[in-house]
Design an enzyme around this catalytic site. Structure first.
Site, PDB file in Angstrom:
ATOM      1  N   SER A   1       0.823  -1.204   0.000  1.00 31.41           N
ATOM      2  CA  SER A   1       0.000   0.000   0.000  1.00 31.41           C
ATOM      3  C   SER A   1       0.863   1.263   0.000  1.00 31.41           C
ATOM      4  O   SER A   1       1.722   1.431  -0.852  1.00 31.41           O
ATOM      5  CB  SER A   1      -0.950  -0.056   1.198  1.00 31.41           C
ATOM      6  OG  SER A   1      -1.943   0.925   1.120  1.00 31.41           O
TER       7      SER A   1
ATOM      8  N   ASP B   1      -9.852  -4.872  -4.624  1.00 38.29           N
ATOM      9  CA  ASP B   1      -9.222  -4.082  -3.562  1.00 38.29           C
ATOM     10  C   ASP B   1     -10.238  -3.074  -3.039  1.00 38.29           C
ATOM     11  O   ASP B   1     -10.750  -2.240  -3.784  1.00 38.29           O
ATOM     12  CB  ASP B   1      -8.000  -3.365  -4.145  1.00 38.29           C
ATOM     13  CG  ASP B   1      -7.151  -2.664  -3.097  1.00 38.29           C
ATOM     14  OD1 ASP B   1      -7.724  -1.983  -2.238  1.00 38.29           O
ATOM     15  OD2 ASP B   1      -5.923  -2.788  -3.168  1.00 38.29           O
TER      16      ASP B   1
ATOM     17  N   HIS C   1      -7.506  -5.642  -0.419  1.00 39.66           N
ATOM     18  CA  HIS C   1      -6.285  -4.834  -0.364  1.00 39.66           C
ATOM     19  C   HIS C   1      -5.198  -5.565   0.419  1.00 39.66           C
ATOM     20  O   HIS C   1      -4.047  -5.660  -0.015  1.00 39.66           O
ATOM     21  CB  HIS C   1      -6.622  -3.496   0.304  1.00 39.66           C
ATOM     22  CG  HIS C   1      -5.524  -2.500   0.309  1.00 39.66           C
ATOM     23  ND1 HIS C   1      -4.929  -2.023  -0.835  1.00 39.66           N
ATOM     24  CD2 HIS C   1      -4.899  -1.847   1.351  1.00 39.66           C
ATOM     25  CE1 HIS C   1      -3.999  -1.125  -0.531  1.00 39.66           C
ATOM     26  NE2 HIS C   1      -3.959  -1.018   0.793  1.00 39.66           N
TER      27      HIS C   1
END
Length: 492
Positions: free
Chosen positions: A283, A371, A414
């Site tokens: 991320s 995600d 995610h």
């Protein structure tokens, strides 16, 4: 090789602060209902509850999904409309997390993956998540369904998890690099603080194996992010030595400061081991690494690989879901690095300018259509897609295209990409071959759902990263209503 893989030279796309303890409860104001859930709802809507009565209005135990959704929804609305003061938000949200008691726990990895995606309304591998989300409801639903971890439980109880005060040996004078390398951006953070944020496990070999920096995402630490997935697996290999970044404030501060930690740690590992490190990011960690590569130009020369899991090189159009009330200009409702990750923010725009949307080192990206935090994540338009203008070698693996209709190309969130079997295989492939990871060498992993060596508890702990990040975001103070000013060195 499948038809979904393009040549690397063309940047290939594989289609396919702990919350404060609640204040002592005060008597409920006259006229407020005594039923705990309805009292919370009524009080917040009518704007009559202070912090004490808010805390007392939340029941000690919530074990019903309907009550979880009601409570979370009204708290989110109260944050948005200003009924709850910004200084009171952490205590109220912490009390909600303390009250939610799991009613069951997934019994198989497949069930865990399906339930985790379902908490965000994700039911099809062919569609991105619904854009309208109540992130607090989503996070509490995960907790109710049994998605928790020791880190999450520690923060719920107000205990700091994973120290950023590690004691590491200083860099020898003759190898010093802190604000001494010509052309590199200056460090604003004290060297002692940068060094202390690096967690070096006891079994670290100091150069016998390649050091691999594990850089986390928004609201998390390196240890908390990777210890139940990629870090756990790499620690058992003969070729990789994971080291973890535990950045203060869980990467919620200015992303430019977070990038300083990456820039320092990579140089530290090289100086202390005399071996070029690699970096695995999740991320926001991917943005921080790219910023470090761009503005500390000596660093790409000493890094062999960057493997980016669920990266958001273009930010995300869903950033606002992490900031209830921010879209209504409520100054109490957001944290610096989340605003910086809005699609086309000043930070993102500056990062992508002048070739910043292309790799600086051999880079392997892996991302998922489903995600729930970063969107868009499909094809070449994905936020996770990186170009290769410098011809250093890039592979972009879009899971739903690469493993079309196969288990490893289905519902990966995610955080779920961290335990995806193809993602881990690409990590290993990148570390063991020159250049980026190649999907053609690992395509056999499409038939699995979890990386070999990971258990059901590892999947559950990994999915608990989102409730942990949400709790940390709500607890962060002070909230801001605009992104940090770009550093003076960021001129290109």
């Amino acid at each position: 090789m499948r038809c979904y893989t393009f040549l690397a030279a063309a940047a290939p796309l594989v289609l396919a602060l702990p919350a404060p303890a609640p204040a002592p409860p005060l008597p409920l104001p006259q006229g407020v209902e005594t039923d705990p859930i309805m009292g919370l709802v009524s009080g917040l809507i009518n704007g009559v509850l202070n912090i004490g009565s808010l805390s007392s209005a939340v029941p000690d135990i919530i074990s019903d999904l309907g009550n979880v959704l009601d409570s979370a929804g009204v708290v989110t609305e109260a944050i948005a409309n200003g009924t709850i003061l910004g200084t009171d938000v952490p205590a109220v949200v912490q009390k909600l997390f303390q009250a939610v008691q799991p009613t069951a726990t997934p019994t198989s990895p497949q069930q865990a993956i399906t339930q985790a995606a379902g908490a965000f309304g994700i039911t099809s591998a062919n569609q991105s998540p619904p854009p309208e989300q109540d992130i607090l409801s989503n996070a509490l639903t995960l907790v109710l369904d049994g998605f928790t971890s020791s880190d999450l439980q520690a923060v719920i109880q107000g205990i700091t998890a994973n120290s950023a005060a590690n004691v590491n040996p200083p860099v020898p004078f003759f190898k010093t690099f802190y604000n001494t390398v010509s052309g590199n951006a200056p460090f604003d953070i004290a060297e002692s603080a940068l060094r202390a944020a690096i967690y070096i496990p006891p079994g670290f070999t100091w150069g016998v194996k390649q050091p691999v920096l594990m850089s986390p995402g928004t609201g998390a630490t390196g240890v908390g992010t990777f210890s139940s997935n990629i870090g756990k697996l790499l620690s058992g290999t003969s070729f990789a030595d994971p080291v973890y970044l535990n950045v203060p404030q869980n990467l919620l501060n200015d992303a430019q400061a977070n990038a300083e930690h990456v820039a320092y740690a990579l140089q530290y590992l090289y100086a202390m081991t005399s071996k070029k490190p690699a970096i695995v990011t999740w991320s926001q960690g991917s943005l921080n690494a790219q910023w470090a590569f761009k503005y500390w130009p000596s660093i790409p020369k000493i890094v062999t690989d960057h493997i980016a899991i669920s990266p958001d090189y273009h930010g995300t159009v869903l950033a606002y879901i992490l900031c209830p009330g921010f879209t209504t200009a409520n100054a109490i409702a957001c944290v610096p690095s989340v605003i910086q990750q809005e699609y086309n923010s000043n930070f993102i725009t500056k990062l992508r300018s002048n070739g910043g949307d292309s790799a600086y080192v051999p880079t392997t990206t892996v991302y998922s259509l489903t995600d729930e935090i970063v969107q868009p994540q499909e094809g070449t338009a994905a936020s996770g897609f990186l170009n290769d203008a410098r011809n250093v070698g890039v592979s972009n693996t879009f899971l739903q295209g690469a493993c079309l209709a196969e288990p490893a190309g289905l519902l990966y969130t995610h955080e779920g990409v961290l335990y995806n079997p193809v993602a881990y295989a690409l990590v290993v492939d990148a570390l063991q071959h020159p250049g980026p990871g190649s999907f053609s060498r690992v395509s056999g992993q499409c038939g699995a759902i979890v990386a070999p060596g990971l258990s059901l508890s590892d999947v559950i702990e990994t999915e608990a990263l989102i409730p942990l990040a949400v709790l940390n975001i709500f607890a962060y103070s002070p909230k801001v209503d605009s992104e940090p000013v770009l550093k003076a060195y960021a001129t290109h």
